[in-house]
Design an enzyme around this catalytic site. Structure first.
Site, PDB file in Angstrom:
ATOM      1  N   HIS A 144       0.980  -1.247  -0.079  1.00 45.40           N
ATOM      2  CA  HIS A 144       0.116   0.046  -0.036  1.00 45.40           C
ATOM      3  C   HIS A 144       1.013   1.086  -0.036  1.00 45.40           C
ATOM      4  O   HIS A 144       1.750   1.423   0.794  1.00 45.40           O
ATOM      5  CB  HIS A 144      -0.943  -0.184   1.400  1.00 45.40           C
TER       6      HIS A 144
ATOM      7  N   LYS B 169     -14.419   4.714   5.717  1.00 50.48           N
ATOM      8  CA  LYS B 169     -14.650   6.018   4.783  1.00 50.48           C
ATOM      9  C   LYS B 169     -16.394   6.022   4.810  1.00 50.48           C
ATOM     10  O   LYS B 169     -16.904   6.910   4.418  1.00 50.48           O
ATOM     11  CB  LYS B 169     -14.073   5.572   3.257  1.00 50.48           C
TER      12      LYS B 169
END
Length: 900
Positions: free
Chosen positions: A140, A568
């Site tokens: 990532h 999120k």
């Protein structure tokens, strides 16, 4: 932040180290930068408002001076990080040498608690035999620093402890010169990447951690484990409970550049690193074991190895251990050559070991002979560490998971069905999909034909699975053990992957029963998916076919939980509670069907992506959810911070093991009040969604954060967003969190919490009392508040308001920022009320001290970033402004020690 917090006598050495490094940096600036830059940096160190100081000075600076000032602020953050890391290690050593017992999070303390809790040796051994802890390194894109810069930092970190040992001025001057030289190299090196990383670059970066750290840290940690357990439980043995895993080269979710070729490249690089390590250790053993047959007895097994040795030197005739080691090295290097690795062996090459187990067996023959014949100390040194290393690392060094989006798997299945003349897979409902997949999985007939031309996507996907099968055959069965389904939403997603495994020889059907070589791992990552995890898995457990599949994999089902997308979607409070509820439900479901569960936590480095201290996070899991089995992702800047140094790596891995064992053997904890937490989650979710669905919010976010510039930072090989940015759900979680950290709002980690607490407690003192009681006694709620406190201490609403000024629609921005500012006020007040304190970080002196050191330079970097973003928005093609924004992003990330 109160600077007096640095006056503690325990921090005297830290203050001295920081001053020493700062002086070196000022020496450099006097030589390399203008007097105005030097004077500005000096003023920053004592300024109460460094962002305002930057605003005042910036008009006086030309481009070169602006560049130098930005770079200097970033370097100050870096050297203070180094001083802190050295101090942490210093305090740990002082603690251990003083004989005060283990600190919280250490195995020494965990074993003490087990003993105090009346755990007997048999129960401890049983738990160890069923324990599996894996830190999984991912690619990532959250490491903003180049490997070159990290290497400079490591060199300074290695030198700095010498300062305390310098006994005279000459020694100190020599040390100063060495560090000055490194800083000059760092100053003259580009901080930012000029080219996008490739997947192979990411693979190489991941591999580099092993010779730098893990090859030393893991054997040392296992030795410490053995000492700690056997001190309290003499008969307990420590199996291979801890391993390092990875995704780098096998994670193709959202990354079109990961392929069968990158998977093969990854394992070649893994094997190259681990075989070089083995060769080096065997060479050292060869030098350390010149034992003469005239002086010691030797077991027949070792004599048999010696008789086959390629080492024919006359002087070795009476040294059977050396001759045996030469034989072992020649066979090990024979395997390296068979794997296509270009490395030599001074004894030549013999028949390759067929497996790591054969290699291990020969090493154990040496060990047994030494122990049997009075040389136990030699058996328990380097040889024991090498045996443990081979047992843990094998020929593959670390296993890689495969990962792909459920929809991509379904596309391949649909095409296979189409060319085989079967039903239109995409037009089927869920029940029909399951039936069609189970039909194809029940017999051996393949759907794939080599005589048909398939789409690039289908060929690409099948090639990766085929390559994984070949890699398992060559490097060992443990090389690839998991295939993860991201965005898993329904049972057919698991069955579709099973069909692809069958088509590529990784799943066989024998007498109607499946036997798989790879674990099928669903990843539940959105709020909706987490709520649906139990129904999906119950459907699977009711299938006899799937039950047989699990039997072939030891009756263990791994479930991956995603922290980023759920946060999120719903904000920190709702995400945390949904994850907790999902785990509670899964624990009961797995008990009902008598299946062992292993949870894989997809945590990021930041609180907004599930980050925070691992020890507290593991202990905060629901009772029964750990049970000795846990995997946790580690990424980007977290890998650097935790594992790039052997001492740090050992300490952080020890914490993972300690927490896992405590949560498994001493799981005496009560769950939080479900209604109270649900109410808190519901109200928090309402306010969070009101903000992010506001019609002006997406424009506000895009205009008042460096999100667009982050996308051009060349952090990783995969794209920053899945589609053109028009909705929050189209944005990846990492740049979403990264951007909020840069503009100092950290919004994903707290928004909605204050309004929820205020709403629930208004006119209801019993609710406030209940929340305060949870804050004192419940591990789940304590971890949530602790993480939130750390984030809010780094939040600066005044600086954030400067970013709001970047909006192209000031009136609309005023409304959005007004909502954020008011929620920040409420959340900070609620947090202090529940913690019953008047200041943040009152009980976290270490973080308070850390921020106090770096805040002047951090705030200055934010001030520079706002100014450069303003310039860049007016002049989009200004390369200097873009470079300055990139440098400030780098520096702010260093100052916060977080990205995404």
């Amino acid at each position: 932040m109160q600077l007096h917090i640095l006056n503690n006598p325990k921090d005297a050495a830290l203050a001295a180290d920081a001053e020493f490094l700062k002086q070196s940096l000022f020496n450099l600036l006097h030589e390399e930068a203008s007097p105005l830059v030097v004077e500005t940096v000096k003023l920053l160190s004592t300024s109460d408002d460094s962002a305002a100081l930057i605003e005042k000075v910036l008009p006086q600076l030309d481009e070169q001076q602006t560049h130098d000032l930005t770079l200097a602020c970033g370097l100050f953050a870096q050297i203070l990080n180094i001083a802190e890391d050295v101090h942490h290690e210093r305090r740990r050593q002082i603690h251990e040498e003083a004989g005060r017992g283990g600190a919280e999070g250490s195995l020494t303390e965990t074993v003490r608690r087990l003993k105090a809790g009346k755990a007997d040796g048999k129960s401890v051994q049983r738990q160890l035999d069923n324990t599996s802890v894996t830190a999984v390194l991912t690619a990532h894109p959250t490491e903003v620093q180049r490997q070159t810069v990290l290497n400079f930092n490591r060199r300074i970190r290695a030198l700095l402890p010498q300062r305390e040992r310098c006994t005279n001025a000459d020694a100190l001057a020599r040390l100063r010169r060495e560090i000055d030289t490194i800083l000059l190299g760092l100053w003259q090196t580009s901080e930012t990447r000029r080219h996008k990383l490739s997947v192979n670059d990411e693979i190489n970066n991941g591999v580099s951690i092993f010779p730098m750290s893990f090859f030393e840290a893991l054997p040392k940690l296992y030795r410490k484990m053995e000492h700690d357990f056997q001190t309290a439980y003499p008969d307990v043995r420590v199996p291979d409970i801890l391993k390092i895993g990875g995704w780098i080269g096998g994670d193709r979710d959202g990354n079109p550049f990961v392929s069968a070729e990158t998977l093969r490249f990854a394992f070649r690089r893994h094997a190259d690193a681990v075989f070089r390590f083995y060769r080096g250790e065997l060479d050292k053993l060869y030098r350390e074991l010149p034992l003469s047959i005239r002086r010691v007895k030797v077991n027949g097994d070792v004599m048999a190895l010696s008789d086959k040795s390629p080492d024919e030197e006359t002087a070795r005739a009476e040294e059977p251990y050396r001759r045996a080691i030469a034989y072992i090295m020649a066979r090990a290097m024979g395997k390296a050559r068979a794997l296509g690795l270009g490395m030599g062996c001074k004894f030549g090459f013999l028949e390759p070991y067929a497996s790591a187990q054969e290699f291990l067996d020969d090493l154990k023959k040496l060990q047994h002979s030494l122990i049997d014949n009075g040389s136990r100390l030699l058996a328990e040194g380097r040889l024991a560490d090498l045996i443990r290393s081979v047992s843990v690392f094998g020929f593959h060094m670390m296993p890689l998971d495969l990962r792909q989006h459920a929809g991509k798997h379904a596309d391949v299945v649909a095409e296979l069905f189409q060319h085989a003349g079967l039903e239109d897979y995409n037009s089927l409902n869920e029940e029909q999909k399951q039936a069609a997949l189970l039909r194809e999985l029940s017999h051996q007939r393949p759907l794939y034909s080599p005589f048909i031309t398939y789409s690039d996507h289908t060929r690409h996907e099948l090639a990766i699975f085929n390559e994984a099968r070949k890699i398992k055959d060559e490097f060992g069965e443990d090389a690839v053990t998991q295939s993860i389904i991201s965005n898993c939403e329904q049972p057919s997603d698991l069955l579709a992957l099973a069909l692809l495994l069958k088509e590529t020889g990784l799943l066989a059907v024998e007498n109607g029963k499946p036997k798989s070589r790879i674990n099928i791992v669903p990843l539940f990552e959105t709020i909706e998916a987490l709520e649906n995890a139990c129904p999906v898995m119950e459907t699977m457990f009711r299938l006899d076919w799937y039950g047989a599949l699990l039997e072939s994999r030891g009756n263990i089902q791994e479930i991956m939980l995603g922290y980023s997308d759920s946060n999120k979607d719903g904000g920190y409070v709702t995400s945390s509670w949904c994850l907790y509820q999902a785990e509670l439900g899964l624990v009961e479901l797995f008990k009902k069907y008598d299946v062992r569960m292993r949870l894989f936590h997809g945590r990021g480095g930041s609180v907004g992506r599930g980050g925070g201290p691992s020890y507290q996070a593991i202990l905060a899991q629901p009772a029964g959810s750990v049970a000795g089995q846990i995997r946790i992702t580690e990424q980007g800047e977290v890998i650097t911070a935790k594992y790039a140094d052997p001492g740090n790596a050992q300490r952080n891995l020890e914490t993972l093991v300690a927490a896992t064992l405590e949560a498994s053997i001493l799981p005496d904890k009560k769950d939080p009040d479900a209604k109270l937490m649900q109410d808190l989650s519901d109200v928090s979710f309402k306010y969070y969604r009101e903000l992010i669905t506001h019609p002006d919010f997406i424009d506000y976010f895009l205009q008042t954060s460096p999100i667009q510039e982050i996308a051009t930072l060349n952090l990783g090989s995969r794209p920053a967003s899945r589609k053109t940015l028009a909705r929050i759900q189209d944005l990846r979680a990492i740049p979403w969190v990264f951007s909020w950290m840069q503009n100092r709002l950290m919004l994903p980690a707290w928004y909605g919490f204050g309004s929820a607490v205020e709403t629930l407690c208004e006119g209801n003192p019993d609710t406030l009392a209940a929340l305060r009681e949870h804050a004192q006694s419940n591990p789940f709620f304590q971890a949530m508040l602790s993480n939130m406190e750390q984030v809010m201490a780094k939040t600066d609403i005044t600086l954030a308001e400067n970013y709001a000024g970047l909006s192209e629609s000031p009136d609309k921005a005023k409304v959005i920022f007004g909502m954020i500012k008011e929620e920040y006020r409420r959340s900070r007040k609620a947090l202090l009320d529940l913690l019953q304190t008047e200041e943040l970080l009152r009980d976290n002196r270490s973080l308070a001290r850390s921020l106090a050191l770096r805040i002047p330079y951090l705030n200055a970097l934010n001030g520079l970033q706002v100014a450069m973003l303003k310039r860049l928005r007016k002049e989009p093609d200004n390369p200097h402004a873009l470079l300055m924004v990139h440098l400030t992003i780098n520096g702010v990330a260093q100052g916060l020690r977080n990205t995404g």
